[in-house]
Scaffold this motif. Structure first.
Motif, PDB file in Angstrom:
ATOM      1  N   LYS A  48     -28.765 -30.329  -6.583  1.00 38.06           N
ATOM      2  CA  LYS A  48     -28.284 -29.129  -6.534  1.00 38.06           C
ATOM      3  C   LYS A  48     -28.355 -28.678  -5.108  1.00 38.06           C
ATOM      4  CE  LYS A  48     -29.573 -27.522 -11.544  1.00 38.06           C
ATOM      5  NZ  LYS A  48     -30.565 -27.366 -12.413  1.00 38.06           N
ATOM      6  N   SER A  49     -29.216 -29.092  -4.123  1.00 36.52           N
ATOM      7  CA  SER A  49     -29.671 -28.735  -2.932  1.00 36.52           C
ATOM      8  C   SER A  49     -28.949 -29.419  -2.347  1.00 36.52           C
ATOM      9  CB  SER A  49     -31.831 -28.568  -3.192  1.00 36.52           C
ATOM     10  OG  SER A  49     -31.656 -30.266  -2.865  1.00 36.52           O
ATOM     11  N   TRP A  50     -28.752 -30.413  -2.072  1.00 36.34           N
ATOM     12  CA  TRP A  50     -28.534 -31.878  -1.140  1.00 36.34           C
ATOM     13  C   TRP A  50     -27.207 -31.429  -1.250  1.00 36.34           C
ATOM     14  CZ3 TRP A  50     -26.791 -37.596  -0.870  1.00 36.34           C
ATOM     15  CH2 TRP A  50     -26.791 -37.843   0.012  1.00 36.34           C
ATOM     16  N   LYS A  51     -26.383 -30.720   0.662  1.00 30.33           N
ATOM     17  CA  LYS A  51     -25.197 -30.130   0.702  1.00 30.33           C
ATOM     18  C   LYS A  51     -24.464 -31.411   1.233  1.00 30.33           C
ATOM     19  CE  LYS A  51     -27.041 -25.841   2.595  1.00 30.33           C
ATOM     20  NZ  LYS A  51     -27.587 -25.624   1.392  1.00 30.33           N
ATOM     21  N   MET A  52     -24.759 -32.614   1.595  1.00 28.76           N
ATOM     22  CA  MET A  52     -23.999 -32.859   2.014  1.00 28.76           C
ATOM     23  C   MET A  52     -23.088 -34.184   0.816  1.00 28.76           C
ATOM     24  SD  MET A  52     -22.131 -34.236   4.789  1.00 28.76           S
ATOM     25  CE  MET A  52     -22.722 -35.792   5.019  1.00 28.76           C
ATOM     26  N   LEU A  53     -24.673 -34.244  -0.205  1.00 32.32           N
ATOM     27  CA  LEU A  53     -23.645 -34.469  -1.971  1.00 32.32           C
ATOM     28  C   LEU A  53     -22.457 -34.973  -2.111  1.00 32.32           C
ATOM     29  CD1 LEU A  53     -25.610 -35.355  -5.049  1.00 32.32           C
ATOM     30  CD2 LEU A  53     -23.289 -34.676  -5.060  1.00 32.32           C
ATOM     31  N   LYS A  54     -21.716 -33.836  -2.164  1.00 36.88           N
ATOM     32  CA  LYS A  54     -20.547 -33.844  -2.401  1.00 36.88           C
ATOM     33  C   LYS A  54     -19.006 -34.779  -1.314  1.00 36.88           C
ATOM     34  CE  LYS A  54     -19.684 -29.225  -0.249  1.00 36.88           C
ATOM     35  NZ  LYS A  54     -20.836 -29.088   0.595  1.00 36.88           N
ATOM     36  N   ASN A  55     -19.892 -34.553   0.190  1.00 40.62           N
ATOM     37  CA  ASN A  55     -18.762 -35.478   0.992  1.00 40.62           C
ATOM     38  C   ASN A  55     -19.140 -37.005   1.000  1.00 40.62           C
ATOM     39  OD1 ASN A  55     -18.595 -33.273   1.861  1.00 40.62           O
ATOM     40  ND2 ASN A  55     -20.075 -33.154   3.071  1.00 40.62           N
ATOM     41  N   ILE A  56     -20.446 -37.387  -0.051  1.00 38.39           N
ATOM     42  CA  ILE A  56     -20.623 -38.699  -0.509  1.00 38.39           C
ATOM     43  C   ILE A  56     -19.163 -39.636  -0.530  1.00 38.39           C
ATOM     44  CG2 ILE A  56     -22.088 -40.965  -0.984  1.00 38.39           C
ATOM     45  CD1 ILE A  56     -23.149 -38.872   0.953  1.00 38.39           C
ATOM     46  N   ASP A  57     -18.705 -40.408   0.129  1.00 40.71           N
ATOM     47  CA  ASP A  57     -17.581 -41.904  -0.412  1.00 40.71           C
ATOM     48  C   ASP A  57     -18.349 -43.283  -0.993  1.00 40.71           C
ATOM     49  OD1 ASP A  57     -16.087 -40.087   1.153  1.00 40.71           O
ATOM     50  OD2 ASP A  57     -17.037 -41.225   2.448  1.00 40.71           O
ATOM     51  N   LEU A  58     -19.161 -43.391  -1.150  1.00 36.23           N
ATOM     52  CA  LEU A  58     -19.928 -44.498  -1.783  1.00 36.23           C
ATOM     53  C   LEU A  58     -21.066 -44.974  -2.071  1.00 36.23           C
ATOM     54  CD1 LEU A  58     -19.402 -47.515  -2.409  1.00 36.23           C
ATOM     55  CD2 LEU A  58     -19.822 -48.545  -0.163  1.00 36.23           C
ATOM     56  N   VAL A  59     -21.900 -45.310  -3.339  1.00 34.81           N
ATOM     57  CA  VAL A  59     -23.508 -45.065  -3.469  1.00 34.81           C
ATOM     58  C   VAL A  59     -23.665 -46.333  -3.694  1.00 34.81           C
ATOM     59  CG1 VAL A  59     -24.890 -44.504  -5.132  1.00 34.81           C
ATOM     60  CG2 VAL A  59     -23.864 -42.793  -4.963  1.00 34.81           C
ATOM     61  N   CYS A  60     -24.600 -46.753  -3.110  1.00 37.43           N
ATOM     62  CA  CYS A  60     -24.152 -48.114  -3.106  1.00 37.43           C
ATOM     63  C   CYS A  60     -26.175 -47.954  -3.643  1.00 37.43           C
ATOM     64  CB  CYS A  60     -24.790 -49.122  -1.165  1.00 37.43           C
ATOM     65  SG  CYS A  60     -25.357 -50.636  -1.499  1.00 37.43           S
ATOM     66  N   TRP A 147     -23.914 -55.257   5.843  1.00 40.46           N
ATOM     67  CA  TRP A 147     -22.165 -55.144   4.781  1.00 40.46           C
ATOM     68  C   TRP A 147     -22.170 -53.589   4.661  1.00 40.46           C
ATOM     69  CZ3 TRP A 147     -22.761 -51.249   0.459  1.00 40.46           C
ATOM     70  CH2 TRP A 147     -21.590 -51.810  -0.577  1.00 40.46           C
ATOM     71  N   ILE A 148     -23.036 -52.515   5.173  1.00 43.64           N
ATOM     72  CA  ILE A 148     -22.453 -51.364   5.919  1.00 43.64           C
ATOM     73  C   ILE A 148     -21.543 -51.465   6.045  1.00 43.64           C
ATOM     74  CG2 ILE A 148     -23.199 -49.153   5.972  1.00 43.64           C
ATOM     75  CD1 ILE A 148     -25.536 -50.315   4.826  1.00 43.64           C
ATOM     76  N   ARG A 149     -21.830 -52.112   8.182  1.00 49.50           N
ATOM     77  CA  ARG A 149     -20.654 -52.052   9.181  1.00 49.50           C
ATOM     78  C   ARG A 149     -18.944 -52.202   8.553  1.00 49.50           C
ATOM     79  NH1 ARG A 149     -25.576 -55.318  11.157  1.00 49.50           N
ATOM     80  NH2 ARG A 149     -26.409 -54.192  12.549  1.00 49.50           N
ATOM     81  N   LYS A 150     -19.110 -53.141   7.383  1.00 48.86           N
ATOM     82  CA  LYS A 150     -17.526 -53.880   7.248  1.00 48.86           C
ATOM     83  C   LYS A 150     -17.368 -52.939   6.548  1.00 48.86           C
ATOM     84  CE  LYS A 150     -19.155 -58.429   7.711  1.00 48.86           C
ATOM     85  NZ  LYS A 150     -19.923 -59.758   7.267  1.00 48.86           N
ATOM     86  N   ARG A 151     -18.014 -52.222   5.741  1.00 45.97           N
ATOM     87  CA  ARG A 151     -17.087 -50.829   4.788  1.00 45.97           C
ATOM     88  C   ARG A 151     -16.845 -49.785   6.199  1.00 45.97           C
ATOM     89  NH1 ARG A 151     -17.461 -52.780  -0.082  1.00 45.97           N
ATOM     90  NH2 ARG A 151     -16.559 -50.778  -0.536  1.00 45.97           N
ATOM     91  N   PRO A 152     -15.775 -49.471   5.353  1.00 49.67           N
ATOM     92  CA  PRO A 152     -14.459 -48.351   5.452  1.00 49.67           C
ATOM     93  C   PRO A 152     -14.944 -47.370   5.439  1.00 49.67           C
ATOM     94  CG  PRO A 152     -13.471 -49.171   3.467  1.00 49.67           C
ATOM     95  CD  PRO A 152     -15.022 -50.025   3.844  1.00 49.67           C
ATOM     96  N   GLU A 153     -15.820 -46.768   4.112  1.00 52.53           N
ATOM     97  CA  GLU A 153     -16.734 -45.720   3.881  1.00 52.53           C
ATOM     98  C   GLU A 153     -17.157 -44.848   5.269  1.00 52.53           C
ATOM     99  OE1 GLU A 153     -16.178 -47.895   0.012  1.00 52.53           O
ATOM    100  OE2 GLU A 153     -17.115 -48.154   1.544  1.00 52.53           O
ATOM    101  N   ARG A 154     -17.332 -43.438   5.393  1.00 53.58           N
ATOM    102  CA  ARG A 154     -18.208 -42.993   6.092  1.00 53.58           C
ATOM    103  C   ARG A 154     -19.257 -42.595   5.567  1.00 53.58           C
ATOM    104  NH1 ARG A 154     -15.831 -42.535  11.068  1.00 53.58           N
ATOM    105  NH2 ARG A 154     -17.057 -40.414  11.297  1.00 53.58           N
ATOM    106  N   ASN A 155     -18.911 -42.337   4.491  1.00 49.84           N
ATOM    107  CA  ASN A 155     -20.345 -41.202   4.286  1.00 49.84           C
ATOM    108  C   ASN A 155     -20.686 -42.031   3.347  1.00 49.84           C
ATOM    109  OD1 ASN A 155     -20.433 -38.606   6.028  1.00 49.84           O
ATOM    110  ND2 ASN A 155     -17.894 -38.509   4.747  1.00 49.84           N
ATOM    111  N   ILE A 156     -22.272 -42.545   3.064  1.00 47.92           N
ATOM    112  CA  ILE A 156     -22.415 -43.204   1.937  1.00 47.92           C
ATOM    113  C   ILE A 156     -24.401 -43.068   1.787  1.00 47.92           C
ATOM    114  CG2 ILE A 156     -23.429 -45.933   1.998  1.00 47.92           C
ATOM    115  CD1 ILE A 156     -20.706 -46.674   3.967  1.00 47.92           C
ATOM    116  N   ALA A 157     -23.995 -42.920   0.411  1.00 48.09           N
ATOM    117  CA  ALA A 157     -25.754 -42.831   0.130  1.00 48.09           C
ATOM    118  C   ALA A 157     -25.779 -44.260  -0.505  1.00 48.09           C
ATOM    119  CB  ALA A 157     -25.400 -41.500  -0.714  1.00 48.09           C
TER     120      ALA A 157
END
Length: 191
Positions: A48-60, A147-157
């Motif tokens: 409910k409170s995290w403003k960046m949540l809607k911008n996350i492209d990938l959850v590892c 692994w993260i460096r090789k990922r195409p996603e920019r916003n990762i949780a």
């Protein structure tokens, strides 16, 4: 390219509570512990409170029950890809730390069909009697960064655990009296 990832410690779990009741036995007597009600409340508050949540492209996510539930409950109703990775499991692996010993992947795939477990090679975690060393933990952290460096996603949780995130974030592992917050996004640059 530098990426900012958001590292989130799982919600409050059974072994976190039991530590205050029975001490270190909480880590050795209970395997792959679940979230408590308080942990789900923490996930809901983050959602409910995290403003960046809607911008996350990938959850590892670490493939432990408490981290998987934290990921799914926090990102409930958001269209995002979830990938489980063994390198995110809590320190230490091996030895007596049963709370860090994940279930078999074949069981987790049945319980969590929304999670992509395809990048985990061993159905059974290669647990042994030797406690993981700090050098091995640092090696897992470097493996994760690569692994993260090789990922195409920019916003990762990244949903993981206190000792793993503490070593990455501060170069040290905290203690129960001075620990990382549960369900709090710590932004960390990976370059």
């Amino acid at each position: 390219m530098t990426k900012i990832c958001y590292f989130i410690r799982h919600g409050y779990a059974i072994h976190n509570k039991l530590f205050w009741d029975i001490g270190e036995r909480a880590y050795s007597e209970f395997r792959d512990t679940n979230l408590l009600y308080k942990g789900y409340e923490q996930c809901e508050e983050l959602r409910k409170s995290w403003k960046m949540l809607k911008n996350i492209d990938l959850v590892c996510v670490s493939p432990c029950v408490r981290t998987l539930d934290t990921a799914l409950f926090t990102f409930k109703n958001h269209r995002v890809h979830f990938i489980a990775k063994d390198f995110l499991i809590e320190y230490p692996t091996g030895g007596t730390e049963q709370c860090n010993h994940r279930k078999n992947i074949s069981d987790l795939e049945y319980l969590y069909p929304q999670i992509d477990f395809s990048e985990i090679e061993n159905d059974v975690f290669p647990w042994n009697n030797n406690k993981e060393s700090m050098v091995e933990l640092k090696g897992r952290i470097e493996q994760m960064k690569d692994w993260i460096r090789k990922r195409p996603e920019r916003n990762i949780a990244v949903i993981s655990h206190s000792s793993f995130i503490g070593m990455l974030k501060d170069g040290k592992i905290g203690n129960e009296n001075n620990e990382l917050k549960h369900c709090f996004p710590y932004p960390i640059e990976i370059s």
